[in-house]
Scaffold this motif. Structure first.
Motif: not given
Length: 378
Positions: A278-281, A304-313, A338-341, A350-357
């Motif tokens: 939700t930060i980016d999507g 939604h800002r776009a039809p689809w968003s995917t977040m990968i840890n 969008k990269l979040h560390l 360990r969860k050290i960040g995530h990527v959203t597109v």
């Protein structure tokens, strides 16, 4: 007047509350568990969140207290309430996120669909439950488990014998939670936000994929969820938020079973991994919405800002600890990502960040997000 929000816990959830707090003009303070935690940028001190006096002293510096996790003891939470401190979510609601047995009992009273379950205090009781449920069961510790910890799939009670011994050694008795091993086709999550004045808002239901008990991927909205699935998830989430008196963000983790049921798996009364997209999507992120909720401010839109968003840890990270190289490579290779560390040292699992597109085509969005995250793997 500047609102002052105090967050107990210095993990990545507190860290991700900082940008929206700055944008809204909120003075955010964090009580971290130790030096160098993810939310160190906003930490005003380090202290023991289980110590009543430490937490009360922290609360004197803010207008409202909220949380990065659900582990603050009930006695400390009640002391805050007794001192007149607004606490969101409050202890009456948080008890159901802190104790899985209480959660199952309360949801049963509300008629919320769940896996079949039982409180088991002895090896014999668990073996009986296993025998009655096809020879296997999911066993959970009632308190303290997260990210796959305190959860085991078993075929015999002996496989969790040390958990029963720990109950005996604790001196307070208690029980483990035994649940049927659900035949599910996928896992879903419904995020809800509720204000103290009662207003409720929801994001569209999402699909999550787990690896070793840890959330690895999230697809928003959940594919093939329009209609009945979305309506059931929304109804379940709204009912739980209202009936339990949750204030702030609530995540309801769900199973969609092979026989077309929607069942509640877990609850989290705080921003949640399945909502990081939700930060980016989304028009309003779960972190901004949580701040609005605990301050009883009007909600933002959740579309939604776009039809689809995917977040990968990003789990684990490179063995040499270098994040700068992979980050630069990921950004160059996938400019829409969008990269979040989280300011954490890499460590296995360990969860050290995530990527959203986000974008118009789900397959392209998933490919880009996975490609960006892959730069951080060994």
């Amino acid at each position: 007047m500047t609102f002052r929000v105090g967050v107990i816990g210095g993990g990545q959830l507190a860290r991700m509350m900082v940008p929206p707090a700055i944008e809204l003009g909120i003075d955010i303070k964090v009580l971290a568990e130790s030096e160098g935690m993810s939310a160190a940028i906003a930490a005003t001190g380090v202290g023991d969140y289980t110590d009543r006096d430490t937490v009360l002293a922290f609360a004197e510096t803010v207008d409202v207290v909220t949380f990065d996790h659900e582990h603050v003891p009930q006695a400390v939470l009640r002391a805050l309430v007794d001192a007149g401190v607004p606490v969101h979510p409050g202890p009456d609601a948080l008890q159901f996120a802190q104790d899985k047995l209480r959660m199952r009992e309360r949801l049963g009273e509300l008629g919320i669909p769940m896996p079949d379950w039982a409180a088991v205090s002895t090896v014999e009781q668990l073996d009986d439950f296993i025998a009655e449920h096809g020879g296997s069961a999911v066993v959970k510790t009632a308190r303290g488990g997260y990210d796959g910890k305190g959860v085991r799939v078993v075929t015999a009670a002996a496989q969790v014998e040390e958990w029963f011994l720990a109950l005996d050694e604790d001196g307070r008795g208690g029980a483990l939670l035994a649940e049927e091993l659900v035949d599910f086709r996928r896992e879903l999550a419904q995020l809800v936000a509720r204000r103290p004045s009662g207003a409720v808002t929801l994001w569209p239901v999402v699909e999550s994929v787990q690896q070793n008990g840890v959330c690895a991927e999230v697809f928003a909205p959940a594919p093939r969820s329009a209609g009945r699935v979305a309506e059931m998830a929304a109804r379940i989430g709204t009912t739980i938020a209202e009936e339990l008196g949750v204030t702030g963000v609530l995540a309801v983790e769900l199973f969609e079973t092979t026989d077309e049921r929607i069942l509640v798996n877990e609850l989290a009364m705080r921003p949640h991994n399945t909502g990081h997209w939700t930060i980016d999507g989304s028009t309003t992120s779960q972190f901004e919405q949580h701040l609005r909720a605990v301050l009883d401010l009007p909600f933002g839109a959740t579309g939604h800002r776009a039809p689809w968003s995917t977040m990968i840890n990003i789990l684990g990270g490179p063995a040499d600890g270098d994040l700068d190289g992979p980050a630069a490579a990921a950004l160059a290779d996938q400019p829409t990502a969008k990269l979040h560390l989280y300011g954490k040292e890499p460590r296995a699992g360990r969860k050290i960040g995530h990527v959203t597109v986000s974008g118009d085509d789900l397959d392209e969005v998933v490919f880009s997000a996975r490609a960006a995250a892959a730069f951080f793997q060994n």
